[in-house]
Design a protein around this motif. Structure first.
Motif, PDB file in Angstrom:
ATOM      1  N   LEU A  44       0.824  -1.210   0.000  1.00  0.00           N
ATOM      2  CA  LEU A  44       0.000   0.000   0.000  1.00  0.00           C
ATOM      3  C   LEU A  44       0.859   1.261   0.000  1.00  0.00           C
ATOM      4  O   LEU A  44       0.516   2.255  -0.643  1.00  0.00           O
ATOM      5  N   THR A  45       1.973   1.210   0.696  1.00  0.00           N
ATOM      6  CA  THR A  45       2.891   2.350   0.711  1.00  0.00           C
ATOM      7  C   THR A  45       3.490   2.570  -0.677  1.00  0.00           C
ATOM      8  O   THR A  45       3.504   3.695  -1.192  1.00  0.00           O
ATOM      9  N   ALA A  46       3.972   1.496  -1.294  1.00  0.00           N
ATOM     10  CA  ALA A  46       4.543   1.606  -2.644  1.00  0.00           C
ATOM     11  C   ALA A  46       3.475   2.068  -3.630  1.00  0.00           C
ATOM     12  O   ALA A  46       3.721   2.952  -4.462  1.00  0.00           O
ATOM     13  N   HIS A  47       2.292   1.480  -3.543  1.00  0.00           N
ATOM     14  CA  HIS A  47       1.190   1.838  -4.431  1.00  0.00           C
ATOM     15  C   HIS A  47       0.854   3.328  -4.302  1.00  0.00           C
ATOM     16  O   HIS A  47       0.754   4.047  -5.313  1.00  0.00           O
ATOM     17  N   SER A  48       0.747   3.800  -3.081  1.00  0.00           N
ATOM     18  CA  SER A  48       0.438   5.209  -2.834  1.00  0.00           C
ATOM     19  C   SER A  48       1.558   6.114  -3.329  1.00  0.00           C
ATOM     20  O   SER A  48       1.312   7.178  -3.908  1.00  0.00           O
ATOM     21  N   MET A  49       2.794   5.684  -3.109  1.00  0.00           N
ATOM     22  CA  MET A  49       3.953   6.444  -3.539  1.00  0.00           C
ATOM     23  C   MET A  49       3.922   6.643  -5.063  1.00  0.00           C
ATOM     24  O   MET A  49       4.147   7.755  -5.555  1.00  0.00           O
ATOM     25  N   PHE A  50       3.599   5.575  -5.800  1.00  0.00           N
ATOM     26  CA  PHE A  50       3.560   5.704  -7.256  1.00  0.00           C
ATOM     27  C   PHE A  50       2.410   6.601  -7.714  1.00  0.00           C
ATOM     28  O   PHE A  50       2.549   7.322  -8.701  1.00  0.00           O
ATOM     29  N   ARG A  67       2.126  -2.043 -11.544  1.00  0.00           N
ATOM     30  CA  ARG A  67       2.345  -3.287 -10.789  1.00  0.00           C
ATOM     31  C   ARG A  67       3.799  -3.728 -10.857  1.00  0.00           C
ATOM     32  O   ARG A  67       4.362  -4.193  -9.861  1.00  0.00           O
ATOM     33  N   GLN A  68       4.408  -3.611 -12.023  1.00  0.00           N
ATOM     34  CA  GLN A  68       5.817  -3.996 -12.160  1.00  0.00           C
ATOM     35  C   GLN A  68       6.697  -3.142 -11.254  1.00  0.00           C
ATOM     36  O   GLN A  68       7.605  -3.663 -10.600  1.00  0.00           O
ATOM     37  N   ARG A  69       6.412  -1.874 -11.193  1.00  0.00           N
ATOM     38  CA  ARG A  69       7.199  -0.987 -10.331  1.00  0.00           C
ATOM     39  C   ARG A  69       6.964  -1.312  -8.857  1.00  0.00           C
ATOM     40  O   ARG A  69       7.892  -1.322  -8.055  1.00  0.00           O
ATOM     41  N   GLU A  70       5.707  -1.559  -8.491  1.00  0.00           N
ATOM     42  CA  GLU A  70       5.387  -1.914  -7.106  1.00  0.00           C
ATOM     43  C   GLU A  70       6.114  -3.196  -6.698  1.00  0.00           C
ATOM     44  O   GLU A  70       6.728  -3.256  -5.624  1.00  0.00           O
ATOM     45  N   GLU A  71       6.063  -4.202  -7.555  1.00  0.00           N
ATOM     46  CA  GLU A  71       6.712  -5.477  -7.242  1.00  0.00           C
ATOM     47  C   GLU A  71       8.229  -5.321  -7.174  1.00  0.00           C
ATOM     48  O   GLU A  71       8.879  -5.980  -6.365  1.00  0.00           O
ATOM     49  N   ALA A  72       8.794  -4.431  -7.991  1.00  0.00           N
ATOM     50  CA  ALA A  72      10.237  -4.186  -7.942  1.00  0.00           C
ATOM     51  C   ALA A  72      10.627  -3.571  -6.600  1.00  0.00           C
ATOM     52  O   ALA A  72      11.649  -3.958  -6.011  1.00  0.00           O
ATOM     53  N   VAL A  73       9.842  -2.621  -6.123  1.00  0.00           N
ATOM     54  CA  VAL A  73      10.114  -2.007  -4.815  1.00  0.00           C
ATOM     55  C   VAL A  73      10.048  -3.081  -3.721  1.00  0.00           C
ATOM     56  O   VAL A  73      10.938  -3.179  -2.875  1.00  0.00           O
ATOM     57  N   LEU A  74       8.981  -3.884  -3.749  1.00  0.00           N
ATOM     58  CA  LEU A  74       8.833  -4.934  -2.723  1.00  0.00           C
ATOM     59  C   LEU A  74       9.982  -5.932  -2.793  1.00  0.00           C
ATOM     60  O   LEU A  74      10.511  -6.364  -1.766  1.00  0.00           O
ATOM     61  N   ALA A  75      10.394  -6.317  -3.999  1.00  0.00           N
ATOM     62  CA  ALA A  75      11.506  -7.260  -4.165  1.00  0.00           C
ATOM     63  C   ALA A  75      12.790  -6.672  -3.597  1.00  0.00           C
ATOM     64  O   ALA A  75      13.569  -7.372  -2.938  1.00  0.00           O
ATOM     65  N   ASN A  76      13.010  -5.373  -3.826  1.00  0.00           N
ATOM     66  CA  ASN A  76      14.206  -4.717  -3.283  1.00  0.00           C
ATOM     67  C   ASN A  76      14.194  -4.698  -1.750  1.00  0.00           C
ATOM     68  O   ASN A  76      15.247  -4.642  -1.131  1.00  0.00           O
ATOM     69  N   LEU A  77      12.993  -4.727  -1.182  1.00  0.00           N
ATOM     70  CA  LEU A  77      12.858  -4.781   0.271  1.00  0.00           C
ATOM     71  C   LEU A  77      12.897  -6.221   0.802  1.00  0.00           C
ATOM     72  O   LEU A  77      12.835  -6.449   2.003  1.00  0.00           O
ATOM     73  N   GLY A  78      12.954  -7.185  -0.127  1.00  0.00           N
ATOM     74  CA  GLY A  78      12.958  -8.597   0.267  1.00  0.00           C
ATOM     75  C   GLY A  78      11.576  -9.111   0.636  1.00  0.00           C
ATOM     76  O   GLY A  78      11.446 -10.082   1.381  1.00  0.00           O
ATOM     77  N   ILE A  79      10.541  -8.453   0.113  1.00  0.00           N
ATOM     78  CA  ILE A  79       9.165  -8.844   0.425  1.00  0.00           C
ATOM     79  C   ILE A  79       8.551  -9.423  -0.842  1.00  0.00           C
ATOM     80  O   ILE A  79       8.401  -8.719  -1.848  1.00  0.00           O
ATOM     81  N   HIS A  80       8.202 -10.697  -0.790  1.00  0.00           N
ATOM     82  CA  HIS A  80       7.685 -11.398  -1.962  1.00  0.00           C
ATOM     83  C   HIS A  80       6.312 -11.970  -1.680  1.00  0.00           C
ATOM     84  O   HIS A  80       5.929 -12.182  -0.531  1.00  0.00           O
ATOM     85  N   ARG A  81       5.590 -12.238  -2.758  1.00  0.00           N
ATOM     86  CA  ARG A  81       4.299 -12.898  -2.616  1.00  0.00           C
ATOM     87  C   ARG A  81       4.525 -14.307  -2.069  1.00  0.00           C
ATOM     88  O   ARG A  81       5.488 -14.963  -2.415  1.00  0.00           O
ATOM     89  N   VAL A  82       3.604 -14.749  -1.240  1.00  0.00           N
ATOM     90  CA  VAL A  82       3.743 -16.080  -0.644  1.00  0.00           C
ATOM     91  C   VAL A  82       3.199 -17.116  -1.590  1.00  0.00           C
ATOM     92  O   VAL A  82       2.311 -16.936  -2.325  1.00  0.00           O
TER      93      VAL A  82
END
Length: 82
Positions: A44-50, A67-82
């Protein structure tokens, strides 16, 4: 650059807007999507930021790009879909 005086000056901070996240709603969404509250709040933070950067999900193409940008941010944080 040895001489920075010729460079354009920019403010140290640039306010683009506010991000407000309801933890109650984020908890519900995390449960609905089957992932952690941490991942949901980060998403939600990444989504809002974009959105503040001018991105939107008003077309299929824009949604895919966002979505690609959001997932890239999450991946850089080490947060992945389960």
């Amino acid at each position: 650059y040895d001489d920075l005086s010729s460079m354009t000056s920019y403010p140290e901070e640039l306010a683009l807007g506010d991000i407000v996240i309801s933890l109650e709603r984020a908890t519900e969404q995390a449960e609905d999507f089957g992932h952690s509250l941490e991942r949901e709040v980060c998403f939600l933070t990444a989504h809002s930021m974009f959105h503040l950067f001018g991105y939107d999900h008003d077309t299929e193409s824009n949604t895919k790009a966002m979505r690609q940008r959001e997932e890239a941010v999450l991946a850089n944080l080490g947060i992945h879909r389960v």
